[in-house]
Write an enzyme that holds these catalytic residues in place. Structure first.
Site, short mmCIF file in Angstrom:
data_model
loop_
_atom_site.label_atom_id
_atom_site.label_comp_id
_atom_site.label_asym_id
_atom_site.label_seq_id
_atom_site.Cartn_x
_atom_site.Cartn_y
_atom_site.Cartn_z
N ASP A 78 40.44 35.63 37.47
CA ASP A 78 40.51 37.04 37.88
C ASP A 78 39.92 37.94 36.78
O ASP A 78 39.19 38.89 37.06
CB ASP A 78 41.95 37.46 38.14
N ASP A 102 38.87 43.04 39.93
CA ASP A 102 38.98 41.93 40.86
C ASP A 102 40.36 42.03 41.51
O ASP A 102 41.35 41.55 40.96
CB ASP A 102 38.83 40.60 40.13
N GLU A 115 34.06 44.00 44.15
CA GLU A 115 33.34 43.12 45.06
C GLU A 115 33.43 43.64 46.49
O GLU A 115 34.43 44.19 46.91
CB GLU A 115 33.91 41.70 45.01
#
Length: 206
Positions: A138, A7, A67
């Site tokens: 996170d 992340d 992501e």
């Protein structure tokens, strides 16, 4: 198989390394890389790159997940995120790891059963599903990315038991406890398993 979820961020970068052993999920390592905020951006990014390289070296993941960029971010936020993503992609590429991208809603669906899960729900699910106790979202998001990718790879996700392994990163402890995956979450994982990677990078170290 061992998967690394990242992340990315220029101030905090979450990472989660999860292994699938048959029908078990094992938290190998997880944590947050957080360089001092007053340092220049270039220095913070360099420290994150070094930290991710160390995580990869110690934990030995085979693949990496991250992501996808979402269009709702402001121009400034998108630029900063792009820099952090570049560092994450570079760390994976230097280690020869293929990189797979997933939309945020797809990760949340695979991890919690809801594509609109909140940060608190992601943290609670990390504890319930993996026995991990992430202090920041996170770290929870990074673990979710790893689990989402393992679900896609396996085609299903059944977790009768989870445990720790010896591999670890200094300062980070992964904890786990037995837990059966509810049918609804397994169906969500099956949906996530049909996703295809949008990016792959096969470069290795020279």
């Amino acid at each position: 198989m061992i998967a690394l979820g990242i992340d990315p961020g220029s101030r905090r970068c979450g990472y989660g390394v999860v292994a699938r052993e048959g029908t078990r999920l094992v938290v190998v390592a997880s944590g947050v890389l957080a360089p001092r905020a007053e340092r220049p951006v270039a220095e913070r990014l360099a420290r994150i790159l070094d930290g991710l390289a160390e995580v990869i070296r110690r934990a030995g993941p085979a693949e990496c997940s991250i992501e996808q960029v979402f269009s709702g971010a402001s121009v400034r936020s998108a630029l900063v995120l792009g820099q952090a993503r570049g560092v994450a992609l570079a760390a994976a590429a230097q280690a020869g790891l293929p990189v797979f991208e997933y939309a945020p809603s797809e990760v949340k669906l695979a991890f919690t059963g809801s594509g609109r899960a909140t940060k608190d729900q992601m943290i609670r699910t990390a504890h319930m599903l993996l026995g991990a106790t992430p202090g920041l979202s996170d770290e929870a998001d990074a673990l979710a990315l790893a689990v989402c990718h393992l679900a896609r790879r396996a085609g299903r996700l059944a977790v009768p038991a989870v445990r720790n392994v010896a591999v670890s990163v200094p300062g980070v402890a992964g904890r786990a406890r037995p837990l059966a995956l509810p049918p609804a979450r397994e169906r969500a994982a099956l949906a996530a398993a049909r996703l295809r990677p949008s990016r792959r990078d096969h470069r290795g170290l020279a």
